[in-house]
Design a protein around this motif. Structure first.
Motif, PDB file in Angstrom:
ATOM      1  N   ARG A  20       0.846  -1.189   0.000  1.00  0.00           N
ATOM      2  CA  ARG A  20       0.000   0.000   0.000  1.00  0.00           C
ATOM      3  C   ARG A  20       0.881   1.238   0.000  1.00  0.00           C
ATOM      4  N   VAL A  21       0.365   2.306  -0.596  1.00  0.00           N
ATOM      5  CA  VAL A  21       1.090   3.574  -0.616  1.00  0.00           C
ATOM      6  C   VAL A  21       0.066   4.706  -0.719  1.00  0.00           C
ATOM      7  N   ILE A  58       7.018   5.014  -4.514  1.00  0.00           N
ATOM      8  CA  ILE A  58       7.103   3.554  -4.402  1.00  0.00           C
ATOM      9  C   ILE A  58       8.525   3.182  -4.795  1.00  0.00           C
ATOM     10  N   THR A  59       9.175   2.386  -3.961  1.00  0.00           N
ATOM     11  CA  THR A  59      10.506   1.893  -4.296  1.00  0.00           C
ATOM     12  C   THR A  59      10.415   0.385  -4.520  1.00  0.00           C
ATOM     13  N   TYR A  60      10.738  -0.024  -5.743  1.00  0.00           N
ATOM     14  CA  TYR A  60      10.774  -1.440  -6.094  1.00  0.00           C
ATOM     15  C   TYR A  60      12.232  -1.883  -5.996  1.00  0.00           C
ATOM     16  N   THR A  61      12.488  -2.940  -5.255  1.00  0.00           N
ATOM     17  CA  THR A  61      13.815  -3.519  -5.174  1.00  0.00           C
ATOM     18  C   THR A  61      13.776  -4.833  -5.931  1.00  0.00           C
ATOM     19  N   ALA A 102      -1.535   0.667  -8.431  1.00  0.00           N
ATOM     20  CA  ALA A 102      -0.332   0.950  -9.224  1.00  0.00           C
ATOM     21  C   ALA A 102       0.252  -0.390  -9.657  1.00  0.00           C
ATOM     22  N   THR A 103       0.227  -0.658 -10.948  1.00  0.00           N
ATOM     23  CA  THR A 103       0.703  -1.925 -11.490  1.00  0.00           C
ATOM     24  C   THR A 103       2.001  -1.697 -12.255  1.00  0.00           C
ATOM     25  N   LYS A 140       1.635  -5.357  -7.907  1.00  0.00           N
ATOM     26  CA  LYS A 140       0.528  -4.418  -7.716  1.00  0.00           C
ATOM     27  C   LYS A 140       0.597  -3.816  -6.322  1.00  0.00           C
ATOM     28  N   THR A 141       0.433  -2.480  -6.272  1.00  0.00           N
ATOM     29  CA  THR A 141       0.422  -1.734  -5.013  1.00  0.00           C
ATOM     30  C   THR A 141      -0.866  -0.929  -4.962  1.00  0.00           C
TER      31      THR A 141
END
Length: 183
Positions: free
Chosen positions: A56-57, A63-66, A141-142, A177-178
């Motif tokens: 969730r954001v 959003i940080t994707y690692t 957010a995908t 997905k977020t």
């Protein structure tokens, strides 16, 4: 001398793919289909992508994707490639990779691309993708990320053109997905 040659080979191979991961699976007009009975060789060093991201954001935040890219094959990679498409609610994107990598982001098209240095068998690398969301963002957010290992023959990059050899590219996609929470 291997690193500059690898970088040169990566640019030649990835060319238009660097910021267009979706074109890898598209059929192109004018390209002859493979001959019946001939199979494209899988890469000798397949890569596995694991994505870490928030569930969730808040709208207007980041959003940080690692992305952890691991070589799960028995051989080292000649060229390791990571690409992706960020959420449509993004207005700014930044991608960073490990030392020796070349990463690029295009916020307008929401695409990222990263060419990594050599990965030995069992070795992994981390790529971080930071996305700034619009304050008006809603819904989910995908994002979608892919990795590929490209095997270059012993004769170098020119061998591919001379003999018409396939590179053994096998894209593996991960969709994340977020949920965007409103205040």
């Amino acid at each position: 001398m291997r690193r500059p040659l690898t970088a040169l080979a990566a640019f030649a191979m990835a060319g238009g793919l660097l910021l267009a991961p979706q074109t890898a699976n598209a059929q192109t007009a004018g390209v002859t289909p493979p001959v019946a009975g001939v199979q494209e060789t899988p890469p000798l060093s397949p890569l596995k992508v694991t994505a870490y991201y928030p569930r969730r954001v808040y709208a207007g935040r980041t959003i940080t994707y690692t992305l952890k890219i691991k070589n799960v094959g028995k051989w080292y990679t000649d060229i390791a490639y990571v690409a992706g498409e960020t959420p449509k609610q993004a207005y700014k994107v930044r991608v960073t990779g490990p030392k020796g990598s070349y990463c690029e982001a295009d916020a307008d098209k929401r695409e990222i691309g990263c060419l990594l240095d050599r990965l030995d068998a069992g070795e992994s690398a981390t790529v971080k993708v930071k996305v700034w969301l619009r304050s008006s963002a809603r819904g989910t957010a995908t994002a979608e990320f892919a990795s590929a290992s490209i095997d270059v023959p012993a004769g170098g990059i020119d061998t591919l053109d001379m003999y018409g050899l396939e590179t053994g590219v096998d894209l593996k996609y991960v969709k994340v997905k977020t949920k965007i929470v409103r205040r």
